[in-house]
Enzyme design. Structure first.
Site, PDB file in Angstrom:
ATOM      1  N   ARG A  92       0.832  -1.206   0.000  1.00 17.41           N
ATOM      2  CA  ARG A  92       0.000   0.000   0.000  1.00 17.41           C
ATOM      3  C   ARG A  92       0.865   1.254   0.000  1.00 17.41           C
ATOM      4  O   ARG A  92       0.542   2.237  -0.662  1.00 17.41           O
ATOM      5  CB  ARG A  92      -0.915  -0.031   1.226  1.00 17.41           C
ATOM      6  CG  ARG A  92      -1.856   1.154   1.341  1.00 17.41           C
ATOM      7  CD  ARG A  92      -2.804   0.978   2.512  1.00 17.41           C
ATOM      8  NE  ARG A  92      -3.655   2.135   2.713  1.00 17.41           N
ATOM      9  CZ  ARG A  92      -3.315   3.203   3.418  1.00 17.41           C
ATOM     10  NH1 ARG A  92      -2.126   3.241   4.017  1.00 17.41           N
ATOM     11  NH2 ARG A  92      -4.139   4.226   3.559  1.00 17.41           N
ATOM     12  N   ASP A 139     -17.942   7.466   2.160  1.00 17.03           N
ATOM     13  CA  ASP A 139     -18.130   6.626   3.346  1.00 17.03           C
ATOM     14  C   ASP A 139     -19.356   7.077   4.140  1.00 17.03           C
ATOM     15  O   ASP A 139     -20.109   6.252   4.671  1.00 17.03           O
ATOM     16  CB  ASP A 139     -16.882   6.686   4.226  1.00 17.03           C
ATOM     17  CG  ASP A 139     -15.627   6.394   3.434  1.00 17.03           C
ATOM     18  OD1 ASP A 139     -15.364   5.226   3.150  1.00 17.03           O
ATOM     19  OD2 ASP A 139     -14.930   7.366   3.076  1.00 17.03           O
ATOM     20  N   ARG A 153     -22.357   5.777   2.378  1.00 18.37           N
ATOM     21  CA  ARG A 153     -22.536   4.353   2.673  1.00 18.37           C
ATOM     22  C   ARG A 153     -23.128   4.157   4.063  1.00 18.37           C
ATOM     23  O   ARG A 153     -24.013   3.306   4.268  1.00 18.37           O
ATOM     24  CB  ARG A 153     -21.184   3.635   2.571  1.00 18.37           C
ATOM     25  CG  ARG A 153     -20.670   3.510   1.147  1.00 18.37           C
ATOM     26  CD  ARG A 153     -19.214   3.073   1.110  1.00 18.37           C
ATOM     27  NE  ARG A 153     -18.775   2.800  -0.264  1.00 18.37           N
ATOM     28  CZ  ARG A 153     -17.505   2.759  -0.659  1.00 18.37           C
ATOM     29  NH1 ARG A 153     -16.535   2.987   0.235  1.00 18.37           N
ATOM     30  NH2 ARG A 153     -17.195   2.497  -1.910  1.00 18.37           N
ATOM     31  N   HIS A 203     -10.021   8.312   5.164  1.00 13.53           N
ATOM     32  CA  HIS A 203     -10.777   7.548   4.171  1.00 13.53           C
ATOM     33  C   HIS A 203     -10.049   6.212   4.020  1.00 13.53           C
ATOM     34  O   HIS A 203      -9.128   6.064   3.226  1.00 13.53           O
ATOM     35  CB  HIS A 203     -10.826   8.276   2.827  1.00 13.53           C
ATOM     36  CG  HIS A 203     -11.393   7.440   1.706  1.00 13.53           C
ATOM     37  ND1 HIS A 203     -12.654   6.906   1.748  1.00 13.53           N
ATOM     38  CD2 HIS A 203     -10.838   7.028   0.539  1.00 13.53           C
ATOM     39  CE1 HIS A 203     -12.874   6.213   0.649  1.00 13.53           C
ATOM     40  NE2 HIS A 203     -11.781   6.274  -0.099  1.00 13.53           N
TER      41      HIS A 203
END
Length: 342
Positions: free
Chosen positions: A116, A176, A179, A203
């Site tokens: 990542r 988010d 959601r 995030h």
């Protein structure tokens, strides 16, 4: 005097004045220009949503693959007979001049075996390359960063002295938050648009849904939960938090990428800016305000208008949420430390 013309879809940039000499109203079209850098799934989704909502008068797509940008422009343009008037074209970095908002979605996707943080460093370099070219022609626009890791990239962008802090905005946890509201709406059998709830922090996996401040029509969700006899179960908050945090992974596992949700989330941000709405959205930013000492861009409820972020609101959190929020901040700080000074 403003004229409401919803059937034309141009209320966002149309106004009128009465001209007695001509015996009627004259319409004044206020041009607005949006540039989207990166015409992949996310960039093209933002462009499509921008078109059908009639958010601007000029839309420019820029991509390192010129054919891709031109193809998207051709496809979008063929829908213009059914939308508001808009000029859509493929461009180069020089076309950023005069933009109201520049949206940056360009970046690499994670490759097999790539960590990542390796991906983060790669996208930081892509962002720097883009900003170095854009800032030669435009420094007054609002910059909306969408590429992940969005909070890290927003923090990096703030190091450019040419950019004003309140005009460097990350898409943050706007998606988010959507959601979170959608999942709660399903459970409560209510429209998600009537649920006031926010996700703050990173995030990413450490983001924090704020259950303690969730409300519906001014009623705390805790009162609504009592009415439904605990059908959600005692651990529903953990379940909902897991659903929110894992949503992107679930979508990617099924279709390979997420783009419609973020496309609509970003056009919601664009609408707040271009319409000067002063709407509250959980965008990511690093400002000289009450959160400055955290030294990273992160998402909190923020008031958006035509100048960018007008102010950020204080958070209402219980002790557990505050602890999670500080851990999210630490996660971001560590991520920034790993890429910022390379």
């Amino acid at each position: 005097m403003a004229l409401a013309l919803p059937y034309l879809g141009i209320i966002s940039y149309c106004s009128g004045d009465y001209n007695p000499q001509k015996g009627g109203f004259e319409l004044n079209i206020n041009p607005s220009k949006v540039v989207i850098i990166g015409s992949g799934f996310v960039g093209s989704s933002i462009a499509y949503a921008t078109l059908i909502q009639g958010l601007c008068t000029e839309l420019v797509l820029i991509d390192s693959n010129q054919d891709k940008a031109e193809g998207e422009v051709m496809d979008l343009s063929h829908g213009l007979p059914y939308t508001s008037p808009m000029e859509i074209r493929a461009g180069q970095y020089g076309d950023c001049r005069g933009a109201n908002v520049i949206v940056i979605t360009a970046g690499s996707h994670q490759k097999p075996g790539q960590t990542r943080m390796d991906l983060a460093q790669q996208n930081v370099e892509i962002l720097r390359s883009i900003l170095n070219q854009v800032l030669q022609v435009e420094q007054k626009a609002i910059f909306l960063l969408v590429t992940n890791p969005v909070d890290v990239l927003t923090t990096i962008a703030r190091t450019y002295p040419e950019l004003k802090a309140y005009r460097v905005i990350g898409s943050g946890t706007v998606l988010d938050t959507a959601r979170f509201r959608y999942i709660l709406g399903n459970r409560c059998q209510l429209s998600p648009g009537n649920i006031h709830a926010y996700v703050v922090g990173e995030h990413g996996d450490s983001e924090v849904p704020l259950f303690s401040s969730v409300s519906v029509a001014g009623t705390p969700i805790s009162l609504l939960c009592r009415e439904c006899s605990g059908l959600c179960g005692a651990d529903y908050q953990k379940q909902v938090t897991a659903e929110v945090r894992k949503a992107a992974y679930e979508i990617i596992n099924r279709k390979g990428a997420t783009y419609y949700g973020i496309g609509l989330s970003c056009t919601r941000i664009l609408r707040a800016i271009l319409h000067d709405e002063r709407s509250v959205l959980t965008v990511s930013a690093l400002l000289d305000d009450q959160y400055k000492e955290l030294e990273v861009a992160l998402s909190v409820p923020s008031v958006l208008g035509k100048e960018g972020i007008l102010r950020r609101l204080p958070l209402s959190m219980d002790d557990a949420e505050n602890e999670q929020f500080l851990k999210s901040v630490q996660t971001l700080q560590e991520s920034v430390r790993q890429v910022k000074f390379k």
